[in-house]
Write a protein that holds these residues in place. Structure first.
Motif, PDB file in Angstrom:
ATOM      1  N   UNK A  19      99.609  44.883  62.025  1.00 24.40           N
ATOM      2  CA  UNK A  19     100.909  44.378  62.490  1.00 24.40           C
ATOM      3  C   UNK A  19     101.175  44.988  63.869  1.00 24.40           C
ATOM      4  N   UNK A  20     101.435  44.125  64.833  1.00 24.11           N
ATOM      5  CA  UNK A  20     101.799  44.563  66.185  1.00 24.11           C
ATOM      6  C   UNK A  20     103.199  44.027  66.463  1.00 24.11           C
ATOM      7  N   UNK A  21     104.111  44.962  66.822  1.00 25.23           N
ATOM      8  CA  UNK A  21     105.495  44.543  67.078  1.00 25.23           C
ATOM      9  C   UNK A  21     105.872  44.908  68.512  1.00 25.23           C
ATOM     10  N   UNK A  25     101.476  48.961  67.987  1.00 28.91           N
ATOM     11  CA  UNK A  25     100.770  48.850  66.713  1.00 28.91           C
ATOM     12  C   UNK A  25     101.537  49.580  65.613  1.00 28.91           C
ATOM     13  N   UNK A  26     101.871  48.860  64.545  1.00 28.33           N
ATOM     14  CA  UNK A  26     102.584  49.489  63.422  1.00 28.33           C
ATOM     15  C   UNK A  26     101.638  49.825  62.278  1.00 28.33           C
ATOM     16  N   UNK A  65     102.394  48.821  54.994  1.00 27.71           N
ATOM     17  CA  UNK A  65     102.272  50.047  55.799  1.00 27.71           C
ATOM     18  C   UNK A  65     103.145  49.967  57.053  1.00 27.71           C
ATOM     19  N   UNK A  66     103.289  48.756  57.614  1.00 24.88           N
ATOM     20  CA  UNK A  66     104.096  48.595  58.828  1.00 24.88           C
ATOM     21  C   UNK A  66     105.587  48.678  58.513  1.00 24.88           C
ATOM     22  N   UNK A  73     107.750  38.194  60.408  1.00 26.52           N
ATOM     23  CA  UNK A  73     106.526  37.850  61.143  1.00 26.52           C
ATOM     24  C   UNK A  73     106.739  36.558  61.943  1.00 26.52           C
ATOM     25  N   UNK A  74     106.527  36.665  63.279  1.00 29.38           N
ATOM     26  CA  UNK A  74     106.776  35.522  64.165  1.00 29.38           C
ATOM     27  C   UNK A  74     105.542  34.665  64.425  1.00 29.38           C
ATOM     28  N   UNK A  75     104.347  35.244  64.194  1.00 32.66           N
ATOM     29  CA  UNK A  75     103.115  34.486  64.481  1.00 32.66           C
ATOM     30  C   UNK A  75     101.950  35.169  63.780  1.00 32.66           C
TER      31      UNK A  75
END
Ligand code: KG4
Ligand code: ZN
Length: 337
Positions: A19-21, A25-26, A65-66, A73-75
């Motif tokens: 997961x990248x926000x 990186x989360x 975990x994130x 989630x956008x994409x």
């Protein structure tokens, strides 16, 4: 509103989700496949079956975990290729299904572009050195040996390529000749530390421009050992560390010479090394020495981001999201780009 990307990597034998926000990186979960060890290389059919078994729990863990909810989630970004078609199909199908269920866009990512972007993986609260553009990147893995110029987050040009085997393949195939399990690269690296790098000499190819060749080295290594084993069947056991050190020294010298040539030709001083082989301690040391002598700003990814991972796919996905570069539900994986 935050931009939250679920990223999926399944191009070879690692199933990974991240997961990248907002570019940070989360989480990054990787399930490596042990099933190939005894075969001396990745068995494509076994790889896709293992991806099928791993993909749901790996993605589930990455999201948990994130600490994000699925609705944030956008994409969904995924590796479209290059890689093993059956492996890519699993990640692509999963990403399509997930994006369709959430009604969010899909983002297709070129695996090689993502490796180059592994230098741009940031975590919140960590002070990461990020390269500026253009970045000259040596990409060395089990499947690829390339020199890439990354002109912006989304623009890359390949200026050098292997004409046969990849550098990681050279390590793995020579390791197999010495009786080592797949992948042999890490084991050769470990043994090389206690060996003498000038003990043996192996053929260095002469390839024009910025291209590479490693198949001659593998053959030279094979014939050298065949001759030695005729005289002394225990030759490999007696000389294992020196063989590893000499082999590693040869591979590293070939890589560094071409990287230095590329830096000179392009005038670029922002230099990165990425891909599985960038974990090699001999290569990292040689690159650091070269950087000090030639005043390069050198970027070596943390070991966890050298081999295949979804974090780099998430970073590529994030920058493509910002530009609105999306894929349709009809997108198909590509074994070759
Ligand atoms: O990037 P990667 O995980 O997968 C591909 O896209 O190929 O790279 C795997 C390759 C294997 O060939 C493995 O032997 C090599 O990277 N490798 C190493 C080391 N760690 C991994 N080679 C040399 N020294 C290492 N420490
Ligand atoms: Zn890779």
């Amino acid at each position: 509103m935050a931009v939250t990307i679920l990223a999926i990597e399944s191009s070879c034998d690692d199933t990974s989700a991240a997961i990248v926000q907002d570019g940070f990186l989360l989480s990054n979960i990787i399930a490596s496949q042990e099933v190939h060890v005894s075969y001396g290389g990745v068995v494509p059919e076994l790889a896709s079956r293992a991806h099928q078994a791993n993909i749901v729990p790996v993605a589930d863990q990455a999201i948990k975990r994130a600490g994000v909810s699925i609705n944030e989630i956008n994409a969904v970004a995924f590796t479209r290729g290059p890689g093993l078609l059956g492996s890519l199909l699993v990640g692509t199908s999963f990403a399509k299904g997930f994006a369709l269920a959430l009604n969010v866009p899909l983002i297709d990512v070129n695996h090689l572009h993502a490796h180059a972007l592994s230098h741009f993986i940031k975590k919140k609260g960590e002070d990461t050195r990020i390269p500026s553009f253009p970045l000259l990147c040596l990409l060395v893995s089990g499947g690829h040996t390339k020199i890439i110029v990354l002109k912006s987050h989304l623009e890359m040009e390949v200026i050098g390529n292997t004409i046969d085997d990849a550098a990681g393949e050279a390590f793995d195939k020579c390791g197999k000749i010495m009786g080592m399990a797949y992948p042999a690269g890490p084991e050769i690296d470990r043994l090389a530390a206690s060996g003498y790098k000038h003990a043996f000499r192996f053929a260095k190819p002469s390839v024009s421009d910025l291209d590479f060749s490693f198949s001659g080295l593998k053959t030279s290594f094979l014939y050298f050992l065949r001759d030695k084993l005729e005289d002394d069947p225990a030759f490999i056991d007696k000389n294992r560390a020196d063989l590893c050190a000499s082999l590693q020294h040869t591979v590293v010298s070939i890589l560094i010479a071409k990287l230095a040539k590329a830096a000179l030709l392009t005038g670029i001083k922002e230099i990165g090394i990425a891909g599985g082989v960038s974990a090699n301690s001999g290569l990292r040391k040689a690159a650091q020495t070269e950087a000090a002598n030639r005043r390069w700003n050198l970027y070596l990814p943390p070991l966890s981001f050298t081999t295949d991972n979804a974090a780099m796919i998430g970073v590529a996905g994030y920058y493509k999201y910002l530009k609105g570069e999306f894929a349709s539900q009809e997108v198909t994986p590509l074994a070759r780009f």
